[in-house]
Design a protein around this motif. Sequence first.
Motif, PDB file in Angstrom:
ATOM      1  N   HIS A  69       0.833  -1.201   0.000  1.00 53.71           N
ATOM      2  CA  HIS A  69       0.000   0.000   0.000  1.00 53.71           C
ATOM      3  C   HIS A  69       0.871   1.255   0.000  1.00 53.71           C
ATOM      4  O   HIS A  69       0.689   2.168  -0.826  1.00 53.71           O
ATOM      5  CB  HIS A  69      -0.908  -0.032   1.229  1.00 53.71           C
ATOM      6  CG  HIS A  69      -1.793   1.158   1.381  1.00 53.71           C
ATOM      7  ND1 HIS A  69      -1.374   2.336   1.953  1.00 53.71           N
ATOM      8  CD2 HIS A  69      -3.087   1.355   1.032  1.00 53.71           C
ATOM      9  CE1 HIS A  69      -2.359   3.207   1.951  1.00 53.71           C
ATOM     10  NE2 HIS A  69      -3.419   2.640   1.398  1.00 53.71           N
ATOM     11  N   CYS A  72       3.026   1.641  -3.269  1.00 53.21           N
ATOM     12  CA  CYS A  72       2.241   2.136  -4.409  1.00 53.21           C
ATOM     13  C   CYS A  72       2.155   3.661  -4.379  1.00 53.21           C
ATOM     14  O   CYS A  72       2.340   4.329  -5.409  1.00 53.21           O
ATOM     15  CB  CYS A  72       0.841   1.537  -4.393  1.00 53.21           C
ATOM     16  SG  CYS A  72       0.754  -0.172  -4.929  1.00 53.21           S
ATOM     17  N   GLU A  73       1.879   4.216  -3.220  1.00 55.02           N
ATOM     18  CA  GLU A  73       1.770   5.668  -3.100  1.00 55.02           C
ATOM     19  C   GLU A  73       3.098   6.344  -3.431  1.00 55.02           C
ATOM     20  O   GLU A  73       3.130   7.365  -4.139  1.00 55.02           O
ATOM     21  CB  GLU A  73       1.326   6.038  -1.681  1.00 55.02           C
ATOM     22  CG  GLU A  73      -0.093   5.599  -1.344  1.00 55.02           C
ATOM     23  CD  GLU A  73      -0.484   6.018   0.060  1.00 55.02           C
ATOM     24  OE1 GLU A  73       0.407   6.443   0.824  1.00 55.02           O
ATOM     25  OE2 GLU A  73      -1.677   5.921   0.402  1.00 55.02           O
ATOM     26  N   LEU A  76       3.911   5.867  -7.343  1.00 52.17           N
ATOM     27  CA  LEU A  76       2.998   6.640  -8.188  1.00 52.17           C
ATOM     28  C   LEU A  76       3.234   8.140  -8.046  1.00 52.17           C
ATOM     29  O   LEU A  76       3.076   8.891  -9.013  1.00 52.17           O
ATOM     30  CB  LEU A  76       1.547   6.298  -7.840  1.00 52.17           C
ATOM     31  CG  LEU A  76       1.051   4.948  -8.371  1.00 52.17           C
ATOM     32  CD1 LEU A  76      -0.332   4.623  -7.822  1.00 52.17           C
ATOM     33  CD2 LEU A  76       1.022   4.935  -9.894  1.00 52.17           C
ATOM     34  N   SER A 157       1.904   2.537 -16.335  1.00 50.21           N
ATOM     35  CA  SER A 157       1.732   2.573 -14.880  1.00 50.21           C
ATOM     36  C   SER A 157       0.917   3.775 -14.435  1.00 50.21           C
ATOM     37  O   SER A 157       0.112   3.690 -13.496  1.00 50.21           O
ATOM     38  CB  SER A 157       3.091   2.645 -14.186  1.00 50.21           C
ATOM     39  OG  SER A 157       4.019   1.784 -14.751  1.00 50.21           O
ATOM     40  N   LEU A 162      -5.324   1.292  -8.956  1.00 54.36           N
ATOM     41  CA  LEU A 162      -4.454   0.907  -7.849  1.00 54.36           C
ATOM     42  C   LEU A 162      -4.336  -0.612  -7.698  1.00 54.36           C
ATOM     43  O   LEU A 162      -3.268  -1.131  -7.377  1.00 54.36           O
ATOM     44  CB  LEU A 162      -4.969   1.522  -6.548  1.00 54.36           C
ATOM     45  CG  LEU A 162      -4.717   3.033  -6.389  1.00 54.36           C
ATOM     46  CD1 LEU A 162      -5.440   3.557  -5.165  1.00 54.36           C
ATOM     47  CD2 LEU A 162      -3.224   3.313  -6.289  1.00 54.36           C
ATOM     48  N   PHE A 165      -2.068  -1.863 -10.561  1.00 56.41           N
ATOM     49  CA  PHE A 165      -0.695  -1.394 -10.353  1.00 56.41           C
ATOM     50  C   PHE A 165      -0.032  -2.120  -9.184  1.00 56.41           C
ATOM     51  O   PHE A 165       1.154  -2.477  -9.244  1.00 56.41           O
ATOM     52  CB  PHE A 165      -0.691   0.119 -10.102  1.00 56.41           C
ATOM     53  CG  PHE A 165       0.674   0.680  -9.877  1.00 56.41           C
ATOM     54  CD1 PHE A 165       1.548   0.863 -10.935  1.00 56.41           C
ATOM     55  CD2 PHE A 165       1.104   1.014  -8.597  1.00 56.41           C
ATOM     56  CE1 PHE A 165       2.824   1.367 -10.729  1.00 56.41           C
ATOM     57  CE2 PHE A 165       2.374   1.517  -8.379  1.00 56.41           C
ATOM     58  CZ  PHE A 165       3.234   1.691  -9.447  1.00 56.41           C
ATOM     59  N   SER A 166      -0.784  -2.347  -8.097  1.00 56.06           N
ATOM     60  CA  SER A 166      -0.191  -2.992  -6.922  1.00 56.06           C
ATOM     61  C   SER A 166       0.289  -4.405  -7.234  1.00 56.06           C
ATOM     62  O   SER A 166       1.321  -4.847  -6.712  1.00 56.06           O
ATOM     63  CB  SER A 166      -1.193  -3.013  -5.767  1.00 56.06           C
ATOM     64  OG  SER A 166      -2.284  -3.884  -6.044  1.00 56.06           O
ATOM     65  N   LEU A 169       3.508  -4.080  -9.329  1.00 58.12           N
ATOM     66  CA  LEU A 169       4.604  -3.617  -8.484  1.00 58.12           C
ATOM     67  C   LEU A 169       5.115  -4.730  -7.579  1.00 58.12           C
ATOM     68  O   LEU A 169       6.329  -4.922  -7.421  1.00 58.12           O
ATOM     69  CB  LEU A 169       4.145  -2.427  -7.643  1.00 58.12           C
ATOM     70  CG  LEU A 169       5.178  -1.852  -6.666  1.00 58.12           C
ATOM     71  CD1 LEU A 169       6.411  -1.374  -7.420  1.00 58.12           C
ATOM     72  CD2 LEU A 169       4.574  -0.729  -5.838  1.00 58.12           C
ATOM     73  N   TYR A 193      -6.015  -3.333  -2.377  1.00 61.03           N
ATOM     74  CA  TYR A 193      -6.715  -2.680  -3.488  1.00 61.03           C
ATOM     75  C   TYR A 193      -7.479  -3.673  -4.367  1.00 61.03           C
ATOM     76  O   TYR A 193      -8.027  -3.290  -5.399  1.00 61.03           O
ATOM     77  CB  TYR A 193      -5.707  -1.931  -4.374  1.00 61.03           C
ATOM     78  CG  TYR A 193      -4.986  -0.796  -3.692  1.00 61.03           C
ATOM     79  CD1 TYR A 193      -5.682   0.228  -3.067  1.00 61.03           C
ATOM     80  CD2 TYR A 193      -3.594  -0.742  -3.690  1.00 61.03           C
ATOM     81  CE1 TYR A 193      -5.013   1.279  -2.454  1.00 61.03           C
ATOM     82  CE2 TYR A 193      -2.920   0.310  -3.084  1.00 61.03           C
ATOM     83  CZ  TYR A 193      -3.631   1.314  -2.470  1.00 61.03           C
ATOM     84  OH  TYR A 193      -2.972   2.356  -1.859  1.00 61.03           O
TER      85      TYR A 193
END
Length: 437
Positions: A69, A72-73, A76, A157, A162, A165-166, A169, A193
């Motif tokens: 989590h 990802c933030e 991104l 990406s 989310l 993407f998660s 990743l 997500y």
Amino acid sequence: MRRAEEVKLWPSLKTGRRDSPNIVTVEEVEIDLNEPCTILGGLNGAGKSRILRALADGLGDTGLLLNVHALCEQVLAVLRSRDDFGEMKDEFGTLGPDTKCRNDIERAVGREYDFVDWYALEIESSDATGAGLFSSSGGELLLPYFDVQYRKVRYSSREMGLGEFSVHLLFWILEQHRDESGLTLILDEPDAYLPPVGSSALLTRLLRVCRDRGWRLVVASHASTMIADALAHDAFVLLRVDDSGRTVAIHSRNDASVGDLLLGKPVVRRVLFVEDESAFVLTRTLVEQLGQRTLRETSIVWGDGSGYMSELQAHFPKPPEPAISFAYVFDGDKRSEISASRDRRWPVLFLPTDMDPDELFKSLRSNCADLAQRLRVPEVELQRRMDLLEGENPHDWVNELGDVYERQRVLRTLAELWVDQNQSLAVKFTDDLRKVL
């Protein structure tokens, strides 16, 4: 990985584990690192993330902690800070994924891509606040960048949701560590997500990766599907805070109902067809001997006699890999009338003895004292009632008693008393039920 292999994955992991435990104690919480997978669950504030961090600190270089989590933030934020990353990728070769990894991603995301290309872009440290996890051997910072096409629509990406993407990743990071051995992969809510079906698929894929690389897996999750999978294979640990403020752990191996706190109404996994209401109550009481979770995952259907069950037995097919199991539980007095089901049909069981449930219930009239105590009525009164019903057939005997003392209460009491007094027969039935389901 084909569906048939997925089904065999958990058993193969159990077979491959070492017999002797390797217990690591983290703040009084014991985790066996010789178990191939441990899923930690608990209410918010139970200490899941703290325990994972402490476990990773204790393992040092042999522990890989990923908070997907947060990652990802961070990634991104960097990807969206500039608009030239799409051009930068032309300077670098693709990093994969290979066929097996791509299949894992597609299964977890729920998409069959036209193509998938991964990159690791070298960037300045000033552009990558918080992304220092992905350092190259030369000291540069590596930024994950994904370029995909799905149903002729191409995107990167930056445009991914989310959940999608998660997953990319997570597997991108795992590929950077693929040559390391003896790792314990520690994941904090990797499915945050994802929808429920994605959570289950993700866990299966992670288990496959860890099996192939000889890794161990420890995951904290709130996902009901992931918790249910872990419960089904004795791999779930509930964390809770006791009255003194300590985080304590309860393993599903020691308490099969430990996941009930976090799960809603369990998914029905089996359906049992029975003849009538008396058979329903007796069957329910027998299934309860297998535990509350088994009972809640079992739907018992009753009708007006055995006729509808015989029709189902003849015409209701059994598929090769059923999502729900079915069985016909006939009364004991039908043993000489009902044959075993043909191939590709659901199995037949019989309730204990050669009598129907009402006959079994009426046989309890000699236990008036026990029956009166359970019904919470005076023994003298109950004995008088049963004396008046002495000549009635068993079905009417049960109905008349139910009219006086409330039907559901009487049926439950009679079933529980019979099971308590006939434990060997009850155990034989539940053993048979386990075998056919």
